[in-house]
Scaffold this motif. Structure first.
Motif, short mmCIF file in Angstrom:
data_model
loop_
_atom_site.label_atom_id
_atom_site.label_comp_id
_atom_site.label_asym_id
_atom_site.label_seq_id
_atom_site.Cartn_x
_atom_site.Cartn_y
_atom_site.Cartn_z
N SER A 147 -4.07 71.58 -3.39
CA SER A 147 -3.85 70.35 -4.16
C SER A 147 -5.10 69.50 -4.25
O SER A 147 -5.29 68.78 -5.23
CB SER A 147 -2.71 69.54 -3.52
N LEU A 148 -5.96 69.55 -3.23
CA LEU A 148 -7.21 68.80 -3.26
C LEU A 148 -8.27 69.51 -4.09
O LEU A 148 -9.09 68.87 -4.75
CB LEU A 148 -7.73 68.57 -1.85
N ASN A 149 -8.27 70.84 -4.05
CA ASN A 149 -9.27 71.60 -4.80
C ASN A 149 -8.89 71.81 -6.25
O ASN A 149 -9.70 72.27 -7.05
CB ASN A 149 -9.50 72.96 -4.13
N SER A 150 -7.65 71.48 -6.59
CA SER A 150 -7.19 71.66 -7.96
C SER A 150 -8.06 70.88 -8.94
O SER A 150 -8.54 69.79 -8.64
CB SER A 150 -5.74 71.20 -8.07
N THR A 151 -8.20 71.43 -10.14
CA THR A 151 -9.08 70.80 -11.13
C THR A 151 -8.46 69.57 -11.78
O THR A 151 -9.16 68.73 -12.31
CB THR A 151 -9.45 71.81 -12.22
#
Length: 397
Positions: A147-151
């Motif tokens: 969820s944090l690395n999502s674009t």
């Protein structure tokens, strides 16, 4: 020296309703090492490998009674967790409320949420807003997660639906989620009111066999067709490096995932909802009357779900970018000049720029891959950088 290049091979067949000059992503200070691998110096800050929790078919949004316990499942959204967020959370909470009436639970019933991604944190806050007060989140970690690395690209492009019925069900969740983000943008959402804004998205118009950006399914089409987002326009984009392309312009919502997750954390703290770092080995280990299973990839083990599998996404996080001038998204298939014909799926981008954080380039979509093949990862990172340098008009070094 910047390579000036103009690709207008298919321009004659596309009437231009816009002509825009855009700042190019700065990739002049990017390098490959002696092995041809991307080096994290200059304009490249970090290489990121992220696993999307894909599920064959639709995400599992369901509720069941196991004895006196109610289990609500909310997982398997692939790379569309943010895209399906509010629709999925609303559906899961509604299913729970039906079960709560059956079990005669009151607002103080103990609730455990497994998973601290966007689904887990959003459902905790939604439950609290509904009136439930005895909530805790358990997760192995809540940093360096998908969820944090999502674009943060609101589009239907990273699911594994298998038929038209499933696609329509997913589109309904996506449209409900869009309405949630519209509330966030207007400042009327009951949980958070930051980190979201409309953004221009550019994709190609080229046909198979041509060089340059190719016609692409962007995942924004269902929203535009429903009249919820603007209809696309065809035109020409010229970047500051000198390259020009016929392109199609859409608009969708950009979700700054780091801002949103910080907002979730702030709201959780204000409501005394703890995030406990523990590893859950089995759903049977959770003894509270209510369990929300938002475990993502972990659901393959916790819920014995053979439909869940990892999909590898690789990103290059950028540095030193003029982000105020880069408030756009590029999502397009791309045929590099002189390269063998592109064989990637027609609905997946080869050029994928997002203005999140310091800016990022991506993204790969490698099914059933857990990210442990370092040689493959390095080859894909190299391809991402090479093709983005060509697209934005920089010479390869």
């Amino acid at each position: 020296m910047v390579l000036a290049m103009t690709l207008f091979s298919s321009q004659a067949s596309h009437s231009a309703s816009f002509y825009e000059q855009l700042q190019a992503v700065e990739l002049g200070d990017t390098h490959f090492d002696a092995q041809g691998h991307v080096t994290t110096t200059g304009d490249i800050d970090r290489k990121v490998a992220c696993l999307r929790p894909m599920r064959k078919g639709l995400p599992n949004i369901s509720a069941e009674s196991v004895g006196e316990q109610v289990r609500v499942h909310l997982y398997g959204h692939g790379g569309s967790g943010w895209t399906l967020l509010w629709g999925s959370v609303n559906k899961a909470v509604a299913l729970f409320e039906e079960k709560a009436k059956e079990h005669k639970f009151n607002e103080l019933v103990p609730i455990t949420i497994i998973g601290a991604g966007c689904m887990g944190k959003a459902v905790a806050l939604s439950l609290y807003h509904t009136g439930f007060q005895n909530i805790r989140i358990i997760a192995e970690q809540d940093d360096s997660i998908a969820s944090l690395n999502s674009t943060g690209y609101l589009a239907m492009v990273s699911l594994a639906t298998e038929n038209e019925s499933e696609k329509k069900q997913a589109e309904k969740l996506a449209i409900d989620t869009l309405k949630g983000y519209q509330m966030v943008e207007k400042g009327t959402h009951p949980i958070i009111n930051e980190g979201v804004h409309l953004i221009d998205v550019y994709s190609g118009l080229g046909k198979e066999g041509e060089e340059g950006p190719l016609e692409t399914y962007t995942g924004i089409e269902p929203y535009a067709e429903a009249g919820l987002l603007p209809k696309p326009e065809n035109g020409v984009v010229k970047f500051s490096t000198g390259v020009s392309y016929p392109m199609r312009k859409y608009q969708t919502y950009f979700m700054d995932t780091k801002v949103l997750m910080k907002a979730f954390d702030r709201e959780l703290k204000a409501r005394n909802i703890p995030v406990i770092h523990e590893t859950v080995g089995s759903l049977e280990d959770i003894k509270t009357y209510v369990v929300f299973n938002c475990s993502g990839l972990g659901a393959a083990k916790l819920n014995h779900d053979e439909k869940v599998y990892p999909n590898l996404g690789l990103l290059l996080e950028l540095a030193h970018q003029p982000l105020k001038k880069l408030d756009y998204i590029i999502y397009t298939r791309y045929q590099p000049p002189g390269a063998p014909k592109r064989v990637s799926p027609v609905d997946k981008a080869d050029i994928y720029f997002m203005p999140r954080s310091g800016g990022l380039l991506g993204a790969t979509f490698v099914d059933h891959n857990d990210g442990t093949d370092n040689a493959l990862n390095e080859a894909l990172f190299t391809r991402i950088l090479r093709e983005n340098k060509q697209f934005f008009g920089y010479p390869l070094n």
